[in-house]
Design a protein around this motif. Structure first.
Motif, mmCIF file in Angstrom:
data_model
loop_
_atom_site.group_PDB
_atom_site.id
_atom_site.type_symbol
_atom_site.label_atom_id
_atom_site.label_comp_id
_atom_site.label_asym_id
_atom_site.label_seq_id
_atom_site.Cartn_x
_atom_site.Cartn_y
_atom_site.Cartn_z
ATOM 1 N N ALA A 107 7.438 18.207 55.526
ATOM 2 C CA ALA A 107 8.768 17.670 55.821
ATOM 3 C C ALA A 107 9.865 18.580 55.283
ATOM 4 N N VAL A 108 9.691 19.043 54.040
ATOM 5 C CA VAL A 108 10.682 19.959 53.460
ATOM 6 C C VAL A 108 10.699 21.260 54.243
ATOM 7 N N ARG A 109 9.521 21.775 54.536
ATOM 8 C CA ARG A 109 9.415 23.042 55.264
ATOM 9 C C ARG A 109 10.094 22.933 56.633
ATOM 10 N N ASP A 110 9.831 21.831 57.340
ATOM 11 C CA ASP A 110 10.424 21.649 58.666
ATOM 12 C C ASP A 110 11.946 21.603 58.592
ATOM 13 N N ARG A 111 12.472 20.895 57.610
ATOM 14 C CA ARG A 111 13.934 20.784 57.479
ATOM 15 C C ARG A 111 14.559 22.139 57.160
ATOM 16 N N VAL A 112 13.940 22.884 56.264
ATOM 17 C CA VAL A 112 14.489 24.183 55.882
ATOM 18 C C VAL A 112 14.415 25.166 57.056
ATOM 19 N N LEU A 113 13.298 25.183 57.765
ATOM 20 C CA LEU A 113 13.169 26.116 58.882
ATOM 21 C C LEU A 113 14.057 25.716 60.066
ATOM 22 N N PHE A 135 9.487 36.359 58.334
ATOM 23 C CA PHE A 135 8.215 36.252 57.607
ATOM 24 C C PHE A 135 8.458 36.168 56.117
ATOM 25 N N GLU A 136 9.332 37.040 55.576
ATOM 26 C CA GLU A 136 9.599 37.042 54.138
ATOM 27 C C GLU A 136 10.201 35.708 53.692
ATOM 28 N N PHE A 137 11.070 35.141 54.521
ATOM 29 C CA PHE A 137 11.682 33.856 54.182
ATOM 30 C C PHE A 137 10.623 32.768 54.110
ATOM 31 N N GLU A 138 9.768 32.693 55.134
ATOM 32 C CA GLU A 138 8.743 31.650 55.166
ATOM 33 C C GLU A 138 7.702 31.863 54.069
ATOM 34 N N TRP A 139 7.369 33.112 53.784
ATOM 35 C CA TRP A 139 6.399 33.412 52.726
ATOM 36 C C TRP A 139 6.914 32.908 51.379
ATOM 37 N N ALA A 140 8.189 33.206 51.084
ATOM 38 C CA ALA A 140 8.770 32.764 49.821
ATOM 39 C C ALA A 140 8.891 31.243 49.767
ATOM 40 N N LEU A 141 9.241 30.627 50.906
ATOM 41 C CA LEU A 141 9.353 29.166 50.954
ATOM 42 C C LEU A 141 7.999 28.523 50.688
ATOM 43 N N HIS A 185 16.844 23.073 42.819
ATOM 44 C CA HIS A 185 17.482 24.264 42.255
ATOM 45 C C HIS A 185 16.740 25.522 42.690
ATOM 46 N N ALA A 186 15.408 25.452 42.674
ATOM 47 C CA ALA A 186 14.604 26.617 43.061
ATOM 48 C C ALA A 186 14.817 26.966 44.532
ATOM 49 N N LEU A 187 14.954 25.960 45.377
ATOM 50 C CA LEU A 187 15.231 26.209 46.793
ATOM 51 C C LEU A 187 16.560 26.932 46.973
ATOM 52 N N GLY A 188 17.565 26.496 46.234
ATOM 53 C CA GLY A 188 18.869 27.145 46.304
ATOM 54 C C GLY A 188 19.396 27.236 47.722
ATOM 55 N N HIS A 189 19.825 28.427 48.111
ATOM 56 C CA HIS A 189 20.385 28.628 49.441
ATOM 57 C C HIS A 189 19.349 28.449 50.542
ATOM 58 N N ARG A 190 18.064 28.490 50.186
ATOM 59 C CA ARG A 190 17.048 28.317 51.221
ATOM 60 C C ARG A 190 17.170 26.955 51.898
ATOM 61 N N TRP A 211 19.613 25.775 53.107
ATOM 62 C CA TRP A 211 20.515 25.973 54.256
ATOM 63 C C TRP A 211 19.978 27.007 55.218
ATOM 64 N N GLY A 212 18.766 27.498 54.969
ATOM 65 C CA GLY A 212 18.137 28.384 55.934
ATOM 66 C C GLY A 212 18.316 29.865 55.687
ATOM 67 N N PHE A 213 18.807 30.243 54.515
ATOM 68 C CA PHE A 213 18.921 31.669 54.224
ATOM 69 C C PHE A 213 18.718 31.905 52.738
ATOM 70 N N SER A 214 18.411 33.136 52.412
ATOM 71 C CA SER A 214 18.171 33.507 51.021
ATOM 72 C C SER A 214 18.958 34.767 50.706
#
Length: 229
Positions: free
Chosen positions: A83-89, A202-208, A141-146, A148-151
């Motif tokens: 659920a978290v992954r889907d919302r972030v992506l 890929f880097e975004f999803e890998w880190a997520l 906090h760890a998610l941070g800007h992620r 909103w879909g960016f890092s």
């Protein structure tokens, strides 16, 4: 007149004004968005806009809300991690559709109902999966800007005119690589192994995924933050 331009006969509402502003930013960049340009696009005088948008700051905040409105909810029955992954992506896809949104989101100092609603939904996914409010607090906090879909990256090579560019001549390429290898052996080894280019998605999803897996392990271990012990 393009499809996104509204007829002067159509009544102007806040929703219409914000969507027109989003369309304008998509086409010409956020710097092109002004009350005067927006009024012309809607076929009204600038003063008519102030019935629906207080000022430029309110306009930008409303544009962010419009983009957030495009975020998709996770599938029914998804566990907390999915659920978290889907919302972030989903947020990432929206930012990709509206490249200007990233800088505007970063500039916002006021949390609107839409902003709070998204944060609440992501937090709720963690809590709904049984994670404690304590762990959820730190996970957000760890998610941070992620969220909103960016890092934010330390360097944006794509926009850096000083970034390394290999010359066309093969001999000159090898000379440059040799110089880099002798001076910066570690980053050169990484660059050569990756082909000199990164797949941002890929880097975004890998880190997520790395982050969510770590949060999951902490949850299973019954982790409690030091301030709660």
């Amino acid at each position: 007149m393009g499809r996104s331009h509204l007829s002067a006969r159509e009544p102007v509402s806040r929703v219409r004004a914000l969507q027109a502003a989003v369309d304008l930013a998509d086409e010409e960049g956020v710097d092109a968005v002004s009350m005067r340009r927006l009024a012309a696009r809607l076929g009204v005088v600038p003063m008519a806009l102030y019935k629906h948008v207080v000022n430029k700051d309110d306009l930008l905040g409303g544009m962010v809300d419009t983009v957030i409105g495009e975020y998709a909810a996770p599938g029914v029955g998804a566990d907390w991690k999915a659920a978290v992954r889907d919302r972030v992506l989903s947020a990432r896809k929206a930012v990709a559709r509206h490249p200007w949104a990233r800088s505007v989101i970063e500039s916002r100092s006021t949390r609107t109902a839409a902003v709070l609603g998204h944060l609440d939904a992501v937090s709720g996914a963690f809590l709904g999966g049984g994670l404690s409010p304590d762990l959820t607090h730190h996970a957000m906090h760890a998610l941070g800007h992620r969220v909103w879909g960016f890092s934010p990256e330390a360097f944006d090579d794509s926009a850096d005119p000083g970034a390394l560019r290999l010359p066309a001549d093969p001999d000159e390429q090898q000379q440059l690589v040799d110089r880099m290898r002798s001076t910066y052996p570690h980053i050169t080894a990484i660059a050569l192994d990756s082909g000199g280019a990164c797949d941002a998605d890929f880097e975004f999803e890998w880190a997520l995924d790395l982050l969510l897996d770590a949060v999951g392990r902490l949850h299973e271990a019954g982790w409690v933050s030091p301030r709660r012990r």
